[in-house]
Each structure stands twice: as structure tokens, then as C-alpha cells.
Write a protein that holds these residues in place. Structure first.
Motif, PDB file in Angstrom:
ATOM      1  N   VAL A   6       0.830  -1.225  -0.081  1.00  0.00           N
ATOM      2  CA  VAL A   6      -0.037  -0.070   0.125  1.00  0.00           C
ATOM      3  C   VAL A   6       0.766   1.211   0.061  1.00  0.00           C
ATOM      4  N   LEU A   7       0.219   2.224  -0.688  1.00  0.00           N
ATOM      5  CA  LEU A   7       1.179   3.458  -0.915  1.00  0.00           C
ATOM      6  C   LEU A   7       0.202   4.526  -0.354  1.00  0.00           C
ATOM      7  N   VAL A   8       0.455   5.381   0.809  1.00  0.00           N
ATOM      8  CA  VAL A   8      -0.277   6.187   1.264  1.00  0.00           C
ATOM      9  C   VAL A   8       0.085   7.580   0.607  1.00  0.00           C
ATOM     10  N   VAL A   9      -0.669   8.436  -0.113  1.00  0.00           N
ATOM     11  CA  VAL A   9      -0.299   9.598  -0.490  1.00  0.00           C
ATOM     12  C   VAL A   9      -1.475  10.873   0.163  1.00  0.00           C
ATOM     13  N   ASP A  10      -0.469  11.403   0.897  1.00  0.00           N
ATOM     14  CA  ASP A  10      -1.273  12.511   1.755  1.00  0.00           C
ATOM     15  C   ASP A  10      -0.104  13.726   2.100  1.00  0.00           C
ATOM     16  N   ASP A  11      -0.268  14.725   1.861  1.00  0.00           N
ATOM     17  CA  ASP A  11       0.540  16.046   2.198  1.00  0.00           C
ATOM     18  C   ASP A  11       0.302  16.478   3.574  1.00  0.00           C
ATOM     19  N   HIS A  12      -0.611  15.688   4.354  1.00  0.00           N
ATOM     20  CA  HIS A  12      -0.585  16.042   5.665  1.00  0.00           C
ATOM     21  C   HIS A  12       0.314  14.921   6.626  1.00  0.00           C
TER      22      HIS A  12
END
Length: 255
Positions: A6-12
Motif C-alpha cells: 500500500v502507498l499512502v499519498v497525503d501531504d498532511h
């Protein structure tokens, strides 16, 4: 045991790290994180090169700090820092370059219109950021089985949005079909963001002829600007010309 990558993509950063840590506690889940769209594409490309592809992307709906009006109208490329400014653009880009990767959009709040846009862009699920870990894992495993997951409260609204979008698409397709083959070529160049001079050089036409074709395209589509023509073309499924290749035969005669 087959692991789910899984790749989590979030700028927070805090949210991304917390989510990644929670998922990593699962024995069959392996997690990485990226803080932007371009960073995510680089992770995907690097994983492919190393023979360890990602299975699922968890993408922040508000990636980049703004809500999009719709799916990206331009291609996105790995390493292009300006090419991806929102979550929906990333969904579109990943689905075009890495179609085997499943995508789940994480949202602060339920929004039928944006959820419908996410599904149209290629996402397999839309879940709230504050949902339980068990719910998120159910969605992750579900999209890997090609299931579509939406909160029950969104189903009616999303179906309404998709029905309306299909109606607009049908009308847009009818208008595009009224164009001549040359006018469709010009429209695809417009979708790619080419100006009149660039279109003329690409299609071996005079700028005056291109101007006439563009005016005809706007008239037949019933719009008054290039941006409106591009939006209609995208609804009709018209893609941009391939700027990396030569899609016009050298022997073509000017119109």
C-alpha cells in the motif's frame, strides 16, 4: 502469506504517518508513504524498476490543498512537480500509467459529486478519513477483488451524478461526431494544450487554416472558448494527441 503493498499519498504528514503505522501493524500489509502526487509517481516507477509493484494507493481527495472541479485534463508525468496539483489528477494519471494499481480516495467529508468524479477517474473506493481501520482494510481488500466501495449514504447521490454525467457525455459525443476528421485532429491538439502555431506545425497547415478549423470546432460544439471545447471533448472521451510521437503521417496533404 501474500502481502498487500500500500502507498499512502497525503501531504498532511502527521495523518499519513499515523495511517501508515496503523496499516503496517497488519501482518499482511506493507506500507510506504508519499507527500505529493509527483512523489507518489516516482515511488510507483521505482517500485516497478525494482520488481515490487504497489497494489493499492490511498489518495487524499484534497491533495495539493485545493478541491478539483473535475478529473485532470492534461497528462501527468513522474517528476513533473507542476503536473499534479490535486488528488483527482493523481487518480487519472496513475490509472493511465499503472492500470493494475487499485486506488482508494480518502476524504474529509462525503461529497457525491466528487465521489462520482473519483469513480470516473478510475478510483475503486471512496472512504472517510475518520473511518475505522477495519473498514479501511475491508475497502483495501475489496478493491483488490475489483469491488467498488462507497459509504451507503453516498450511493443515491453518486448514482444521480453518474447518470447526469452519462447524459452530458452522450450529448458531448454527438457534438464531437459532427466534426470532420481534420477538425477532430485539431480538437485533440487543443486538448493537448497546443496553440494555433503549434497545431499548424504539427498538422502541416497554415496558421490561417488552423484558425478556421478552430472556429469551426467551437461553432459545431456550441462553445465560445478553447477551454470549454477541451472540457466538452474530455466528457466525450476525446484524448490529447501523443506529444511524444508523430501521430500525423508525413505524407498528409494540407487541408
Amino acid at each position: 502469506m501474500q502481502r498487500i503493498r500500500v502507498l499512502v499519498v497525503d501531504d498532511h504528514r502527521i495523518f499519513a504517518e499515523s495511517l501508515a503505522a496503523a496499516l503496517a501493524a497488519e501482518p499482511d500489509v506493507e506500507v510506504s508513504a508519499a507527500g505529493s502526487g509527483p512523489a507518489a509517481l516516482r515511488c510507483l516507477e521505482r517500485a516497478v524498476a525494482e520488481g515490487r509493484r504497489f497494489d493499492v494507493l490511498l489518495v487524499d481527495a484534497d491533495l495539493g490543498g485545493r478541491a478539483p472541479a473535475g478529473p485532470s485534463a492534461v497528462p501527468v508525468r513522474a517528476g513533473d512537480e507542476d503536473g499534479i496539483v490535486d488528488g483527482m489528477s493523481l487518480v487519472t494519471g496513475v490509472r493511465s500509467v499503472h492500470p493494475q494499481v487499485r486506488i482508494v480516495v480518502l476524504a474529509e467529508k462525503d461529497d457525491p459529486r466528487r465521489a462520482a468524479l473519483a469513480l470516473q477517474a478510475g478510483a475503486g473506493g471512496w472512504v472517510a478519513k475518520d473511518c475505522s481501520l477495519s473498514r479501511l482494510l475491508t475497502v483495501i481488500r475489496g478493491v483488490l477483488r475489483d469491488e467498488t466501495h462507497l459509504p451507503p449514504a453516498l450511493l443515491t447521490g453518486v448514482l444521480r451524478e453518474l447518470t447526469a454525467a452519462r447524459k452530458h457525455r452522450t450529448e458531448s459525443e454527438r457534438l464531437v461526431e459532427s466534426l470532420t476528421p481534420r477538425e477532430r485532429e485539431v480538437l485533440r491538439c487543443m486538448v493537448a494544450g497546443l496553440g494555433r502555431k503549434a497545431v499548424a506545425e504539427r498538422l502541416y497547415l497554415s496558421p490561417h487554416t488552423v484558425r478556421t478549423h478552430m472556429q469551426n470546432v467551437l461553432g459545431k460544439l456550441g462553445v465560445h472558448s478553447t477551454l470549454a471545447a477541451v472540457a466538452l471533448a474530455r466528457r466525450a472521451g476525446v484524448g490529447p494527441v501523443d506529444l511524444a510521437g508523430d501521430v500525423v503521417e508525413r505524407g498528409s496533404q494540407p487541408a
